[in-house]
Design a protein around this motif. Structure first.
Motif, PDB file in Angstrom:
ATOM      1  N   CYS A  83      -9.760 -47.278  -3.889  1.00  0.00           N
ATOM      2  CA  CYS A  83      -9.767 -45.812  -3.922  1.00  0.00           C
ATOM      3  C   CYS A  83      -9.457 -45.309  -2.527  1.00  0.00           C
ATOM      4  CB  CYS A  83     -11.132 -45.292  -4.388  1.00  0.00           C
ATOM      5  SG  CYS A  83     -11.132 -43.503  -4.700  1.00  0.00           S
TER       6      CYS A  83
ATOM      7  N   TYR B  52     -21.722 -41.539  -2.815  1.00  0.00           N
ATOM      8  CA  TYR B  52     -22.463 -41.928  -4.016  1.00  0.00           C
ATOM      9  C   TYR B  52     -21.742 -43.021  -4.813  1.00  0.00           C
ATOM     10  CZ  TYR B  52     -19.174 -38.582  -6.046  1.00  0.00           C
ATOM     11  OH  TYR B  52     -18.040 -37.921  -6.403  1.00  0.00           O
ATOM     12  N   CYS B  53     -20.540 -43.374  -4.389  1.00  0.00           N
ATOM     13  CA  CYS B  53     -19.750 -44.311  -5.192  1.00  0.00           C
ATOM     14  C   CYS B  53     -19.229 -45.478  -4.350  1.00  0.00           C
ATOM     15  CB  CYS B  53     -18.601 -43.562  -5.841  1.00  0.00           C
ATOM     16  SG  CYS B  53     -17.667 -44.520  -7.043  1.00  0.00           S
TER      17      CYS B  53
ATOM     18  N   GLU C 182      -9.272 -45.507  -7.919  1.00  0.00           N
ATOM     19  CA  GLU C 182      -8.418 -44.356  -8.198  1.00  0.00           C
ATOM     20  C   GLU C 182      -7.218 -44.840  -8.997  1.00  0.00           C
ATOM     21  OE1 GLU C 182      -8.399 -41.183  -8.369  1.00  0.00           O
ATOM     22  OE2 GLU C 182      -6.294 -41.296  -8.941  1.00  0.00           O
ATOM     23  N   PRO C 183      -7.174 -44.526 -10.294  1.00  0.00           N
ATOM     24  CA  PRO C 183      -6.138 -45.121 -11.147  1.00  0.00           C
ATOM     25  C   PRO C 183      -4.712 -44.812 -10.691  1.00  0.00           C
ATOM     26  CG  PRO C 183      -7.302 -43.353 -12.300  1.00  0.00           C
ATOM     27  CD  PRO C 183      -8.066 -43.628 -11.050  1.00  0.00           C
TER      28      PRO C 183
ATOM     29  N   THR D 112      -9.040 -40.404 -15.666  1.00  0.00           N
ATOM     30  CA  THR D 112      -9.931 -39.752 -14.701  1.00  0.00           C
ATOM     31  C   THR D 112      -9.398 -40.018 -13.307  1.00  0.00           C
ATOM     32  OG1 THR D 112     -11.828 -40.120 -16.132  1.00  0.00           O
ATOM     33  CG2 THR D 112     -12.303 -39.591 -13.864  1.00  0.00           C
ATOM     34  N   THR D 113      -9.227 -38.972 -12.519  1.00  0.00           N
ATOM     35  CA  THR D 113      -8.610 -39.122 -11.205  1.00  0.00           C
ATOM     36  C   THR D 113      -9.300 -38.236 -10.183  1.00  0.00           C
ATOM     37  OG1 THR D 113      -6.555 -38.752  -9.963  1.00  0.00           O
ATOM     38  CG2 THR D 113      -6.872 -37.387 -11.911  1.00  0.00           C
ATOM     39  N   ASN D 114      -9.179 -38.620  -8.916  1.00  0.00           N
ATOM     40  CA  ASN D 114      -9.695 -37.732  -7.871  1.00  0.00           C
ATOM     41  C   ASN D 114      -8.678 -36.633  -7.546  1.00  0.00           C
ATOM     42  OD1 ASN D 114      -7.781 -38.877  -6.089  1.00  0.00           O
ATOM     43  ND2 ASN D 114      -9.265 -40.302  -5.207  1.00  0.00           N
TER      44      ASN D 114
ATOM     45  N   SER E   9     -11.973 -35.228 -10.784  1.00  0.00           N
ATOM     46  CA  SER E   9     -13.262 -35.173 -10.103  1.00  0.00           C
ATOM     47  C   SER E   9     -13.125 -34.261  -8.893  1.00  0.00           C
ATOM     48  CB  SER E   9     -13.673 -36.571  -9.633  1.00  0.00           C
ATOM     49  OG  SER E   9     -13.665 -37.446 -10.734  1.00  0.00           O
TER      50      SER E   9
ATOM     51  N   ASN F  20     -14.863 -32.604 -13.105  1.00  0.00           N
ATOM     52  CA  ASN F  20     -16.202 -33.196 -12.988  1.00  0.00           C
ATOM     53  C   ASN F  20     -16.742 -33.046 -11.581  1.00  0.00           C
ATOM     54  OD1 ASN F  20     -16.238 -34.122 -15.588  1.00  0.00           O
ATOM     55  ND2 ASN F  20     -15.983 -36.278 -15.081  1.00  0.00           N
TER      56      ASN F  20
ATOM     57  N   ILE G 180     -22.286 -33.365 -13.230  1.00  0.00           N
ATOM     58  CA  ILE G 180     -22.827 -34.692 -13.542  1.00  0.00           C
ATOM     59  C   ILE G 180     -24.028 -34.968 -12.653  1.00  0.00           C
ATOM     60  CG2 ILE G 180     -22.271 -37.159 -13.632  1.00  0.00           C
ATOM     61  CD1 ILE G 180     -19.380 -36.490 -13.824  1.00  0.00           C
TER      62      ILE G 180
ATOM     63  N   TYR H 252     -26.312 -37.040 -10.438  1.00  0.00           N
ATOM     64  CA  TYR H 252     -26.086 -38.184  -9.551  1.00  0.00           C
ATOM     65  C   TYR H 252     -26.839 -39.389 -10.124  1.00  0.00           C
ATOM     66  CZ  TYR H 252     -26.919 -40.879  -5.227  1.00  0.00           C
ATOM     67  OH  TYR H 252     -27.036 -41.857  -4.277  1.00  0.00           O
ATOM     68  N   MET H 253     -26.104 -40.461 -10.395  1.00  0.00           N
ATOM     69  CA  MET H 253     -26.689 -41.603 -11.113  1.00  0.00           C
ATOM     70  C   MET H 253     -26.956 -42.794 -10.199  1.00  0.00           C
ATOM     71  SD  MET H 253     -24.561 -41.900 -14.644  1.00  0.00           S
ATOM     72  CE  MET H 253     -22.960 -41.809 -13.908  1.00  0.00           C
TER      73      MET H 253
ATOM     74  N   MET I 143     -19.425 -48.893  -9.881  1.00  0.00           N
ATOM     75  CA  MET I 143     -18.670 -48.029 -10.795  1.00  0.00           C
ATOM     76  C   MET I 143     -17.154 -48.094 -10.563  1.00  0.00           C
ATOM     77  SD  MET I 143     -20.029 -44.427 -11.843  1.00  0.00           S
ATOM     78  CE  MET I 143     -19.308 -43.285 -12.958  1.00  0.00           C
TER      79      MET I 143
HETATM   80  N1  SAM Z   1     -11.262 -42.181  -8.765  1.00  0.00           N
HETATM   81  C1  SAM Z   1     -11.394 -41.527 -10.024  1.00  0.00           C
HETATM   82  C2  SAM Z   1     -12.167 -40.232  -9.868  1.00  0.00           C
HETATM   83  O1  SAM Z   1     -12.529 -39.876  -8.745  1.00  0.00           O
HETATM   84  O2  SAM Z   1     -12.361 -39.553 -10.870  1.00  0.00           O
HETATM   85  C3  SAM Z   1     -11.974 -42.362 -11.145  1.00  0.00           C
HETATM   86  C4  SAM Z   1     -13.128 -43.265 -10.854  1.00  0.00           C
HETATM   87  S1  SAM Z   1     -14.645 -42.482 -10.431  1.00  0.00           S
HETATM   88  C5  SAM Z   1     -15.697 -43.897 -10.302  1.00  0.00           C
HETATM   89  C6  SAM Z   1     -15.102 -41.735 -11.959  1.00  0.00           C
HETATM   90  C7  SAM Z   1     -16.193 -40.702 -11.896  1.00  0.00           C
HETATM   91  O3  SAM Z   1     -17.402 -41.323 -11.585  1.00  0.00           O
HETATM   92  C8  SAM Z   1     -15.985 -39.617 -10.870  1.00  0.00           C
HETATM   93  O4  SAM Z   1     -16.084 -38.374 -11.502  1.00  0.00           O
HETATM   94  C9  SAM Z   1     -17.130 -39.836  -9.926  1.00  0.00           C
HETATM   95  O5  SAM Z   1     -17.522 -38.648  -9.345  1.00  0.00           O
HETATM   96  C10 SAM Z   1     -18.174 -40.427 -10.841  1.00  0.00           C
HETATM   97  N2  SAM Z   1     -19.248 -41.137 -10.136  1.00  0.00           N
HETATM   98  C11 SAM Z   1     -19.122 -42.163  -9.277  1.00  0.00           C
HETATM   99  N3  SAM Z   1     -20.339 -42.550  -8.813  1.00  0.00           N
HETATM  100  C12 SAM Z   1     -21.245 -41.743  -9.404  1.00  0.00           C
HETATM  101  C13 SAM Z   1     -22.675 -41.624  -9.351  1.00  0.00           C
HETATM  102  N4  SAM Z   1     -23.401 -42.401  -8.564  1.00  0.00           N
HETATM  103  N5  SAM Z   1     -23.254 -40.693 -10.112  1.00  0.00           N
HETATM  104  C14 SAM Z   1     -22.533 -39.878 -10.910  1.00  0.00           C
HETATM  105  N6  SAM Z   1     -21.196 -39.945 -11.020  1.00  0.00           N
HETATM  106  C15 SAM Z   1     -20.559 -40.845 -10.269  1.00  0.00           C
END
Ligand code: SAM
Length: 373
Positions: free
Chosen positions: A50, A56-57, A102-103, A132-134, A156, A196, A225, A227-228, A368
């Motif tokens: 990515c 958080y990721c 990031e696809p 799903t993309t940033n 996102s 998102n 969403i 925070y997980m 994730m």
């Molecule tokens: N890079 C792409 C994106 O940003 O959408 C796709 C992959 S990303 C892992 C997919 C989604 O997971 C994003 O919306 C991201 O914000 C969410 N995400 C990642 N870690 C997270 C967490 N700890 N809690 C909640 N959502 C999370």
């Protein structure tokens, strides 16, 4: 020399090749797990890389220059992805979401989209094909993705304020480029677009209302969403989770909202529309921490290197690539997938306790970006 130990890429998460049953039962399009949940939704991670470093990721401290991402040879090829996806579809999958990492960083992704767009559900229908993309390179890619057969996109976006957004993505990436990506996706016909926002209390929760104001009036579903506690690297703390109920309260103080009934079983978001007549836009909340939705989870996840995960919080996968590259037939792989799903009993979020259950020693929860969000 760095003291850092880097996992051998192919073995970073435990997975063994699933058992191929002796009696090969052909897919019927209706597969239920041990809790009677059907298989409907397949998320495919096409890269573990990515260009953002959201704390958080993929926090910068862990995913730095020394981090070894998967070598290209480990990744499922487009042909392998489509072969496996076709078998999932035969088992009842109706929706495929491409994700990552990031696809859009995976080269020629539109070719994969075109191949997947050819698949038909067990009932002969087109799949719901989404991504799903940033949004960072969506402006450049939107038209080609649409032409290849992509149905819609989820973008996102964690803040509308440029400074907050740059801090959230930790790559100094400007919000304006993502907004242009969203516009381009809308123009290309990749709607209805979902946006998102992961809400972290004390970090970006002040952006909830500005985000609602920005997207209100547009045909966009803005989803918040919680925070997980996924993965093992983000240092998750419960006090940084802002419950969805609070998100809705904050928005409702400024804009009256009306609940929208769920449109499909297994839908992850609770939804609201704006009460004011004629105002487009929708609000959604995904409360994976405060209101687990395991009971109707119909999602399977295929990792970048072809491991099947049955839960976002899993620590073990099922190595489908071993079957694919080991010469198994379609009938054998399909039967193996069938058996894995029938035995599925994961419901991590429901079992989550204040003591935050950890996998047995030596196993870490899957990240994730590796299995896809
Ligand atoms: N890079 C792409 C994106 O940003 O959408 C796709 C992959 S990303 C892992 C997919 C989604 O997971 C994003 O919306 C991201 O914000 C969410 N995400 C990642 N870690 C997270 C967490 N700890 N809690 C909640 N959502 C999370």
């Amino acid at each position: 020399m760095s003291a850092k130990v880097i996992a051998v890429a192919d073995h970073r998460y435990r997975a063994s090749a699933p058992l191929v049953p002796e009696r090969l039962v052909a897919p019927t399009g209706e597969l239920l797990d041990s809790l009677h949940r059907p298989l409907r939704d397949l998320r495919i991670s096409v890269t573990d890389r990515c260009n953002f470093r959201c704390s958080y990721c993929m926090p910068k401290e862990v995913f730095d220059r020394d981090y070894s991402f998967l070598p290209h040879s480990s990744l499922l090829t487009f042909e392998e992805i489509v072969r496996v996806a076709r078998l999932f579809v035969a088992h009842g999958v109706r929706k495929i979401r491409l994700t990552g990492g990031e696809p859009l960083l995976r080269r020629h992704l539109e070719n994969l989209v075109a191949m997947l767009a050819e698949l038909r559900s067990a009932d002969g229908d087109r799949l719901d094909l989404t991504l799903t993309t940033n949004g960072s390179i969506l402006e450049r890619k939107a038209a080609a993705l649409k032409a290849a057969g992509l149905g819609r996109v989820t973008v996102s976006l964690d803040a509308i304020d440029d400074e907050v957004f740059r801090r959230m993505n930790d790559a100094d990436f400007p919000v304006a480029d993502v907004l242009r990506g969203i516009d381009a996706a809308e123009r290309a016909g990749l709607g209805p677009i979902k946006v998102n926002m992961v809400v972290k209390r004390g970090t970006n929760d002040q952006e909830i209302l500005p985000m609602a104001r920005h997207f209100r009036g547009r045909d966009v579903a803005l989803r918040f969403i919680e925070y997980m506690d996924v993965g093992a690297t983000n240092g998750w703390r419960m006090d940084e989770v802002l419950p969805s109920s609070e998100v809705v309260e904050r928005i409702a103080e400024e804009f009256a909202l009306v609940p929208v009934p769920a449109s499909a079983p297994g839908e992850t978001a609770a939804r609201w529309r704006y009460a004011q007549a004629g105002v487009a836009g929708e609000i959604g909340t995904i409360s994976s921490v405060t209101q687990a939705f395991c009971s109707d989870c119909n999602r399977a996840r295929l990792s970048t290197e072809g491991k099947l995960f049955l839960c976002l919080f899993a620590s073990r996968g099922h190595d489908l690539r071993a079957l694919v590259r080991g010469g198994a037939s379609d009938a054998e792989i399909a039967a193996a997938i069938g058996l894995v799903w029938q035995q599925r009993d994961d419901r991590y979020s429901e079992l989550r306790s204040a003591a935050r259950p950890q996998p047995p020693t030596g196993e870490k929860r899957v990240e994730m970006h590796y299995i896809g969000g």
